[in-house]
Design a protein around this motif. Structure first.
Motif, PDB file in Angstrom:
ATOM      1  N   UNK A 106       0.758  -1.273  -0.108  1.00 20.35           N
ATOM      2  CA  UNK A 106       0.084   0.004  -0.023  1.00 20.35           C
ATOM      3  C   UNK A 106       0.962   1.315   0.138  1.00 20.35           C
ATOM      4  N   UNK A 107       1.885   1.371   0.735  1.00 20.28           N
ATOM      5  CA  UNK A 107       2.855   2.206   0.519  1.00 20.28           C
ATOM      6  C   UNK A 107       3.610   2.609  -0.580  1.00 20.28           C
ATOM      7  N   UNK A 109       2.073   1.996  -3.474  1.00 21.20           N
ATOM      8  CA  UNK A 109       1.249   2.689  -4.166  1.00 21.20           C
ATOM      9  C   UNK A 109       1.153   4.214  -3.694  1.00 21.20           C
ATOM     10  N   UNK A 110       1.013   4.648  -2.409  1.00 23.97           N
ATOM     11  CA  UNK A 110       1.219   5.827  -2.112  1.00 23.97           C
ATOM     12  C   UNK A 110       2.135   6.781  -2.468  1.00 23.97           C
ATOM     13  N   UNK A 114       5.654   9.990  -6.014  1.00 29.64           N
ATOM     14  CA  UNK A 114       6.645  11.247  -5.407  1.00 29.64           C
ATOM     15  C   UNK A 114       8.087  11.289  -5.694  1.00 29.64           C
ATOM     16  N   UNK A 172      16.630  10.264   7.815  1.00 30.83           N
ATOM     17  CA  UNK A 172      16.413  11.405   8.590  1.00 30.83           C
ATOM     18  C   UNK A 172      17.155  12.355   8.034  1.00 30.83           C
ATOM     19  N   UNK A 175      15.591  13.753   4.839  1.00 33.39           N
ATOM     20  CA  UNK A 175      14.566  14.710   5.046  1.00 33.39           C
ATOM     21  C   UNK A 175      14.950  16.152   5.680  1.00 33.39           C
ATOM     22  N   UNK A 176      16.237  16.110   6.375  1.00 34.49           N
ATOM     23  CA  UNK A 176      16.707  17.481   6.892  1.00 34.49           C
ATOM     24  C   UNK A 176      17.287  18.109   5.579  1.00 34.49           C
ATOM     25  N   UNK A 179      13.347  19.420   2.283  1.00 33.51           N
ATOM     26  CA  UNK A 179      11.809  19.265   2.895  1.00 33.51           C
ATOM     27  C   UNK A 179      11.132  18.299   1.821  1.00 33.51           C
ATOM     28  N   UNK A 182      10.452  14.670   2.392  1.00 34.53           N
ATOM     29  CA  UNK A 182       9.867  14.416   3.768  1.00 34.53           C
ATOM     30  C   UNK A 182       8.767  13.259   3.510  1.00 34.53           C
ATOM     31  N   UNK A 183       7.740  13.648   2.597  1.00 36.28           N
ATOM     32  CA  UNK A 183       6.669  12.822   2.366  1.00 36.28           C
ATOM     33  C   UNK A 183       7.293  11.430   1.914  1.00 36.28           C
ATOM     34  N   UNK A 186       9.112   9.680   4.849  1.00 34.02           N
ATOM     35  CA  UNK A 186       8.410   9.288   6.009  1.00 34.02           C
ATOM     36  C   UNK A 186       7.715   7.768   5.358  1.00 34.02           C
ATOM     37  N   UNK A 187       7.067   7.858   4.405  1.00 30.57           N
ATOM     38  CA  UNK A 187       6.659   6.419   3.990  1.00 30.57           C
ATOM     39  C   UNK A 187       7.579   5.269   3.942  1.00 30.57           C
ATOM     40  N   UNK A 189      10.260   5.176   5.735  1.00 28.58           N
ATOM     41  CA  UNK A 189      10.760   4.849   7.217  1.00 28.58           C
ATOM     42  C   UNK A 189       9.665   3.651   7.648  1.00 28.58           C
ATOM     43  N   UNK A 190       8.175   3.773   7.370  1.00 33.24           N
ATOM     44  CA  UNK A 190       7.449   2.922   7.665  1.00 33.24           C
ATOM     45  C   UNK A 190       7.495   1.572   7.092  1.00 33.24           C
TER      46      UNK A 190
ATOM     47  N   UNK B 172       3.693  15.937   9.515  1.00 38.43           N
ATOM     48  CA  UNK B 172       4.634  16.263   8.287  1.00 38.43           C
ATOM     49  C   UNK B 172       4.700  17.622   7.940  1.00 38.43           C
ATOM     50  N   UNK B 179      13.236  21.764   9.981  1.00 39.17           N
ATOM     51  CA  UNK B 179      14.065  20.421  10.022  1.00 39.17           C
ATOM     52  C   UNK B 179      14.450  20.326  11.183  1.00 39.17           C
ATOM     53  N   UNK B 182      12.151  17.403  12.795  1.00 39.13           N
ATOM     54  CA  UNK B 182      12.166  16.173  12.163  1.00 39.13           C
ATOM     55  C   UNK B 182      12.397  15.162  13.163  1.00 39.13           C
ATOM     56  N   UNK B 190       5.893   7.202  14.809  1.00 35.04           N
ATOM     57  CA  UNK B 190       5.733   6.090  15.244  1.00 35.04           C
ATOM     58  C   UNK B 190       4.940   5.641  16.664  1.00 35.04           C
ATOM     59  N   UNK B 229      -3.422   4.875   3.175  1.00 36.40           N
ATOM     60  CA  UNK B 229      -2.437   4.208   2.685  1.00 36.40           C
ATOM     61  C   UNK B 229      -2.336   4.354   1.308  1.00 36.40           C
ATOM     62  N   UNK B 230      -3.198   4.956   0.490  1.00 32.73           N
ATOM     63  CA  UNK B 230      -3.374   5.053  -0.813  1.00 32.73           C
ATOM     64  C   UNK B 230      -3.036   6.545  -1.485  1.00 32.73           C
TER      65      UNK B 230
END
Lengths: 238, 238
Positions: A106-107, A109-110, A114, A172, A175-176, A179, A182-183, A186-187, A189-190, B172, B179, B182, B190, B229-230
Motif C-alpha cells: 500500500x505504501x 502505491x502511496x 513522489x 532522517x 529529510x533534513x 523538505x 519528507x513525504x 516518511x513512507x 521509514x514505515x 508532516x 528541519x 524532524x 511511530x 495508505x493510498x
C-alpha cells in the motif's frame, strides 16, 4: 491410542503441514513482490499483493480451527501436542507477515507519484533481501524440524535490526537536507519498519521450531542490533 | 461429562478469566502511563512501563499453556470450546498491546532531550484517551460477555483511524516547516502509530467477543477511517 486413532492424528498433522507450507509460499511471494514493486515503482504489482492477503487470512483461520479440533478430538501429548500448538503459532506469524507485506505494498502505491532520492531505496532493498533469506530458511527449518538452522535465523536477525537503524538515520538525513523528501522518506521509514518487523516474525517462527524440536521454550533475550529506541539520532523500536 | 469433570472445567475457566483480567489491568495501566510519560516528558515513568511488560508476557504464555491443556483434558464443545479459544486470542492481543505500550515508552525516553512543538503532543494525547476508553470498554465487554458493547468498540475504531490520519498530516507539516522538528516528529509518528495499532487490537478483542457470544465469526470488513495508505498527503496503514 489405537492404530486407527494414531493414523487419524497423522492425517490431521499432514493437513496442517501442507496448509502451512502453502501459507509460507504465499508469504514469501508477497514479500518478494512488494520489494520488486518498490524498486520498479510498480503500483499494479503492488495491487496484486494487496489482493493476495485474503487467502493467507483464510488459511490461518482454517489452520487454527483444525488444530483446535485436533487437540480436542485426539488429545495429543508431548511432541504431538507441540506439533499442533506450533502449527497455530507459525500460522499466526505467517498471517502477520502477510499483513505487513500488504501494508508495504500500500505504501508503494502511496509514493508512486513522489520524488525519490534513488540511493535510499537500495538500502531498503538490501534489507528486504536479507529478510527474504531469513523467511526462506526458517520455512525450510520448520519443514525439516531443524533446530540448528532455526537458531541460525534467530541469531542473524541482529544484522537486520542494525541495517534498519542505519536506514532510519539515512532517511532522517535526507529529510533534513530537503523538505521535498519528507513525504517520500516518511513512507519509506514505515515501509522499512514493516520489513524489519517481518524479520522479527521469522525469529518468532525460529523460537517455535526450537520449542517444537526440544520441548523447551527459549528463555534468553534475542541479541538486538537495533539499540535505537533509546537514542535520538538512531532508529527506534523493539 | 460427569459433574466432577464439569466442575474441573469451570475451575479451569475461572483461572483463565482471572488471569486475563490481570493482563487487562496491566495493559490499561501501561497505556495510561505511557501517555502520561509523553505529556510530562517523564523518562523515569517510561522506564517503569518498559519493566512492566515482562509480567504481561509471562501471563500470556501461562494462559496459552493452560488453555491448550484444558482443551486436551476436558475436550470442551461448542460455547465451552469457544471460551477457551477466546482466552488464547484475547491474551495474544493484550500481550501485543503491552509490546506497543512498551515501545511507546521507549520512544518517550528517546525524545526526552529533543525540541518539542508543544501543540502536537495534544493530538496524540487525545487519540490515546480515546484508545484507553476503547480498551476499558472492550475489557468490560469481555468480562460481561456483552456483544453489543463489543460491537460499539468495533465501530468506534474508525474515529481513531481518522484522528491518526490528521495527526500524521500535521506532523508532516511541522517537519516541512522546520528541519529541527524532524527527529522529534518522526518519533512521534511511530508513537502515534503504536497507539493507533493498540486501537486495532481492541477491535480484535471485540471480534473475539462476538465469536464467543454468538458462535459466528465477523465476516464484514471493519469501516476504516484511515484511508491514507493510498494517498500521499495523508497518513498510512492498515
Amino acid at each position: 491410542m489405537s492404530e486407527h486413532i494414531v493414523s487419524s492424528f497423522d492425517t490431521d498433522l499432514d493437513t496442517l503441514r501442507s496448509k502451512i507450507a502453502e501459507m509460507g509460499g504465499i508469504a514469501e511471494k508477497m514479500l518478494g513482490d512488494a520489494t520488486l514493486a518498490l524498486v520498479r515503482r510498480d503500483a499494479a504489482l503492488a495491487q496484486t499483493i494487496i489482493a493476495a492477503d485474503a487467502r493467507l487470512d483464510a488459511l490461518q483461520r482454517d489452520i487454527e480451527e483444525r488444530a483446535i479440533l485436533t487437540i480436542a478430538r485426539r488429545q495429543p501429548m508431548a511432541v504431538d501436542l507441540r506439533e499442533v500448538v506450533s502449527a497455530i503459532r507459525v500460522a499466526g506469524d505467517l498471517e502477520r507477515i502477510g499483513d505487513l507485506a500488504k501494508n508495504t505494498a500500500k505504501r508503494v502505491v502511496a509514493i508512486s507519484g513522489e520524488l525519490q532520492p534513488p540511493k535510499i531505496v537500495g538500502g531498503v532493498q538490501h534489507m528486504s533481501d536479507l529478510v527474504q533469506a531469513q523467511l526462506k530458511d526458517v520455512l525450510d527449518a520448520y519443514a525439516q524440524r531443524d533446530d540448528q538452522r532455526a537458531m541460525d535465523v534467530w541469531q542473524r536477525d541482529e544484522r537486520i535490526d542494525a541495517l534498519y537503524t542505519s536506514i532510519f538515520r539515512e532517511l532522517l538525513t535526507y529529510m533534513m537536507e530537503d523538505p521535498r523528501n519528507i513525504t517520500f522518506c516518511t513512507h519509506l521509514l514505515f515501509l522499512a519498519k514493516n520489513i524489519e518487523r517481518i524479520g522479527d516474525h521469522t525469529t518468532n517462527v525460529a523460537e517455535t521450531i526450537h520449542y517444537l524440536v526440544t520441548g523447551v521454550a527459549l528463555s534468553v533475550e534475542r541479541p538486538k542490533g537495533d539499540k535505537s529506541s533509546f537514542t535520538t539520532t538512531e532508529a527506534v523500536d523493539k
